[in-house]
Design an enzyme around this catalytic site. Structure first.
Site, mmCIF file in Angstrom:
data_model
loop_
_atom_site.group_PDB
_atom_site.id
_atom_site.type_symbol
_atom_site.label_atom_id
_atom_site.label_comp_id
_atom_site.label_asym_id
_atom_site.label_seq_id
_atom_site.Cartn_x
_atom_site.Cartn_y
_atom_site.Cartn_z
ATOM 1 N N GLY A 250 -34.861 -10.791 -20.893
ATOM 2 C CA GLY A 250 -34.230 -12.096 -21.077
ATOM 3 C C GLY A 250 -33.525 -12.577 -19.820
ATOM 4 N N ASP A 251 -32.853 -11.662 -19.128
ATOM 5 C CA ASP A 251 -32.199 -12.013 -17.865
ATOM 6 C C ASP A 251 -33.233 -12.454 -16.838
ATOM 7 O OD1 ASP A 251 -29.962 -10.948 -19.193
ATOM 8 O OD2 ASP A 251 -30.323 -8.962 -18.328
#
Length: 308
Positions: A250-251
């Site tokens: 996600g990052d």
């Protein structure tokens, strides 16, 4: 310039063993130590993609020194505030027949050290991008994101917030440039279970109505969805590959999106690049490398052409 903030970075101590036997001495089959923290992950992936950023946040003690050394070794510029007391946390991740995690709580942070962070943020200029990512440690006030966004509200800074539940909902009134919950987190915010793309779009637009400019929803195997401030909707599928480790995916999506948008201001291209970066991390042992991102970007672009 792009800045990231990680309030509670960690060293992740990952041990592999055949089986964890409680109450006994266990011998590991392998060990690794990695730095961790959502904002730091964004900075590292940006660096891998060829963009400079500055990693801000708090570190403490010898563990904090090691976190900073590893982040700098990855090529990222840091301006971490070194705390007077305590140690940056160590998270123990045990990988056996089942995965078990023991996460540290982190050091205490006094008001003067918080003030130092705000003095750093005052140096940001119009046109900069600020990424606020991750949970708030108990040593800080729960509304620290809100304090930061209010403090910077007179500057023309694009602020990206990657957080969950109330932490995210409470900052919407400050109109963040981009927020990125996943579909499950989106449902949790509104107390509903989202089963269709149409339902996900509906509640993504609710977040927009509440103040977010752009809403990016990651949906794991179902791809991603973006609602832009102009009201347009963009959807993208997923690249094909074997998931090795989803930590940091996600990052990496945030980093890929920011990297692309900051250069061409094209939402569709940013969504494609963000999706490729997220998948590149998921399909790798570490964080996304540029070569893997470019490979998967080509795959996603080809999929787009076949749909036309």
């Amino acid at each position: 310039m792009i800045y990231t903030v990680t309030f509670n970075p960690a060293l992740d101590y990952i041990v592999k063993l055949e089986q964890l036997n409680l109450g006994e001495v266990n011998r590991t089959e392998g060990e690794n130590i990695y730095f961790g923290g959502k904002g730091i992950n964004v900075s590292v992936v940006l660096q891998n993609l060829g963009l400079d950023s500055v990693a801000l946040g708090f570190v403490a003690g010898f563990t904090g020194d090691e976190i900073e050394a590893q982040v700098r070794a990855a090529g990222v510029k840091t301006k971490f505030i070194h705390l007077a007391q305590g140690l940056s946390r160590i998270n123990v991740k045990i990988k056996g027949t089942q995965e078990t995690e023991i996460n540290g709580s982190g050091p205490q942070i006094n008001q003067e050290e918080v003030n130092e962070l705000f003095r750093q943020l005052e140096q940001l200029e119009d046109g900069d991008i600020l990424v606020l990512a991750g949970a708030i440690p108990s040593a800080l006030p729960e509304n620290i994101y809100e304090q930061i966004m209010e403090h910077l509200s007179q500057k023309k800074i694009d602020i990206v917030v990657d957080a969950t539940k109330d932490l995210l909902l409470n900052v919407l009134k400050f109109h963040p440039f981009l927020i990125k919950p996943n579909n499950h987190e989106l449902g949790e915010m509104f107390g509903v279970q989202l089963k269709t793309i149409e339902e996900i779009e509906k509640y993504a637009r609710k977040l927009q109505e509440m103040g977010a400019e752009n809403v990016l929803i990651s949906m794991a195997g179902d791809g991603a969805l973006l609602v832009t401030r102009e009201g347009s909707l963009h959807k993208i599928g997923v690249a094909q590959g074997t998931v090795v480790n989803s930590v940091g995916a996600g990052d990496s999506m945030v980093a890929g999106f920011v990297a692309s948008y900051s250069q061409n201001h094209d939402y569709r291209k940013a969504l494609l690049y963000g999706s490729a970066a997220g998948s590149a991390t998921a399909f790798s042992e570490g964080l996304a490398a540029k070569e893997k991102v470019e490979e998967l970007l080509g795959q996603l672009q080809q999929n787009e052409k076949e749909k036309e």
